[in-house]
Scaffold this active site. Structure first.
Site, PDB file in Angstrom:
ATOM      1  N   TYR A   6       0.810  -1.323  -0.052  1.00 28.25           N
ATOM      2  CA  TYR A   6      -0.056   0.104  -0.091  1.00 28.25           C
ATOM      3  C   TYR A   6       0.967   1.211   0.019  1.00 28.25           C
ATOM      4  O   TYR A   6       0.135   2.345  -0.068  1.00 28.25           O
ATOM      5  CB  TYR A   6      -1.121  -0.066   1.050  1.00 28.25           C
ATOM      6  CG  TYR A   6      -2.065  -1.234   1.145  1.00 28.25           C
ATOM      7  CD1 TYR A   6      -2.723  -1.284   0.064  1.00 28.25           C
ATOM      8  CD2 TYR A   6      -1.604  -2.126   2.171  1.00 28.25           C
ATOM      9  CE1 TYR A   6      -3.576  -2.520   0.101  1.00 28.25           C
ATOM     10  CE2 TYR A   6      -2.601  -3.469   1.966  1.00 28.25           C
ATOM     11  CZ  TYR A   6      -3.252  -3.494   1.157  1.00 28.25           C
ATOM     12  OH  TYR A   6      -4.244  -4.538   0.991  1.00 28.25           O
ATOM     13  N   HIS A  30      -7.832  -0.472  -7.087  1.00 27.08           N
ATOM     14  CA  HIS A  30      -6.945  -0.970  -5.913  1.00 27.08           C
ATOM     15  C   HIS A  30      -5.910  -0.362  -5.965  1.00 27.08           C
ATOM     16  O   HIS A  30      -4.970  -0.293  -6.810  1.00 27.08           O
ATOM     17  CB  HIS A  30      -7.262  -2.535  -6.083  1.00 27.08           C
ATOM     18  CG  HIS A  30      -8.387  -3.233  -5.997  1.00 27.08           C
ATOM     19  ND1 HIS A  30      -9.056  -3.423  -4.958  1.00 27.08           N
ATOM     20  CD2 HIS A  30      -9.147  -3.418  -7.131  1.00 27.08           C
ATOM     21  CE1 HIS A  30     -10.261  -3.892  -5.158  1.00 27.08           C
ATOM     22  NE2 HIS A  30     -10.263  -3.958  -6.657  1.00 27.08           N
TER      23      HIS A  30
HETATM   24  C1  DQA Z   1      -7.128  -3.400  -1.722  1.00 24.71           C
HETATM   25  C2  DQA Z   1      -6.971  -4.717  -1.994  1.00 24.71           C
HETATM   26  C3  DQA Z   1      -7.761  -5.676  -1.297  1.00 24.71           C
HETATM   27  O1  DQA Z   1      -7.503  -7.177  -1.830  1.00 24.71           O
HETATM   28  C4  DQA Z   1      -7.456  -5.524   0.085  1.00 24.71           C
HETATM   29  O2  DQA Z   1      -8.410  -6.507   0.916  1.00 24.71           O
HETATM   30  C5  DQA Z   1      -7.832  -4.000   0.622  1.00 24.71           C
HETATM   31  C6  DQA Z   1      -7.181  -3.038  -0.141  1.00 24.71           C
HETATM   32  C7  DQA Z   1      -6.212  -2.437  -2.498  1.00 24.71           C
HETATM   33  O3  DQA Z   1      -6.597  -1.114  -2.573  1.00 24.71           O
HETATM   34  O4  DQA Z   1      -5.224  -2.742  -2.933  1.00 24.71           O
HETATM   35  O5  DQA Z   1      -7.900  -3.716   1.520  1.00 24.71           O
HETATM   36  O6  DQA Z   1      -8.420  -2.937  -2.147  1.00 24.71           O
END
Ligand code: DQA
Length: 138
Positions: free
Chosen positions: A17, A94
């Site tokens: 992230y 994502h």
């Molecule tokens: C997410 C990817 C998802 O698999 C995960 O559960 C998240 C964040 C992303 O932004 O990469 O909470 O949506």
């Protein structure tokens, strides 16, 4: 529309992230929107029912939806139904590259419903999503 656990991104695995905090992410999105002559409004919840109820109120409130539903993406048919109910153009986003992660993250309940899915481009992906939305609204 930020879903479950998105409020914690600055404290979650930076490998997936990045180091950006939730507030910083919203600031970046606000700036991207301004550059494109769009206006961003935000909602985040860790409660599925609350998230669904906000979705119900979106028609008439906004022109399009940018949705990062977090883990709900992979199993919440209720949120898929709510997104479909809005009838609004939407982009699924994502921060991390879900296709390069665990197999359960490869599944999206939003399949076939969104204009595009953007994944693995970090905060810049939100700019790409807004560009797509702007094209759609033109
Ligand atoms: C997410 C990817 C998802 O698999 C995960 O559960 C998240 C964040 C992303 O932004 O990469 O909470 O949506």
């Amino acid at each position: 529309m930020h879903g479950v656990n998105l409020d914690q991104i600055g404290r979650r695995d930076p490998h997936h992230y990045g180091g950006v905090t939730f507030d910083q992410l919203e600031q970046r999105i606000t700036e991207f929107a301004r550059e494109l002559d769009l206006q961003a409004r935000f909602f985040q919840s860790n409660h599925e029912g609350e998230f669904v109820e906000r979705m119900h109120r979106l028609p008439g409130m906004v022109d399009a939806i940018l949705i990062n539903a977090g883990a709900w993406t992979h199993y919440s048919w209720a949120i898929r139904d709510a997104l479909e109910f809005t009838g609004l153009p939407a982009v699924e986003i994502h921060l991390s590259d879900v296709m390069k992660r665990e197999p359960w993250r490869h599944v999206s309940v939003f399949e076939g419903l969104c204009l595009e899915t953007i994944s693995g481009r970090g905060p810049d992906g939100y700019r790409d999503a807004l560009v797509r939305i702007k094209e759609e609204l033109a």
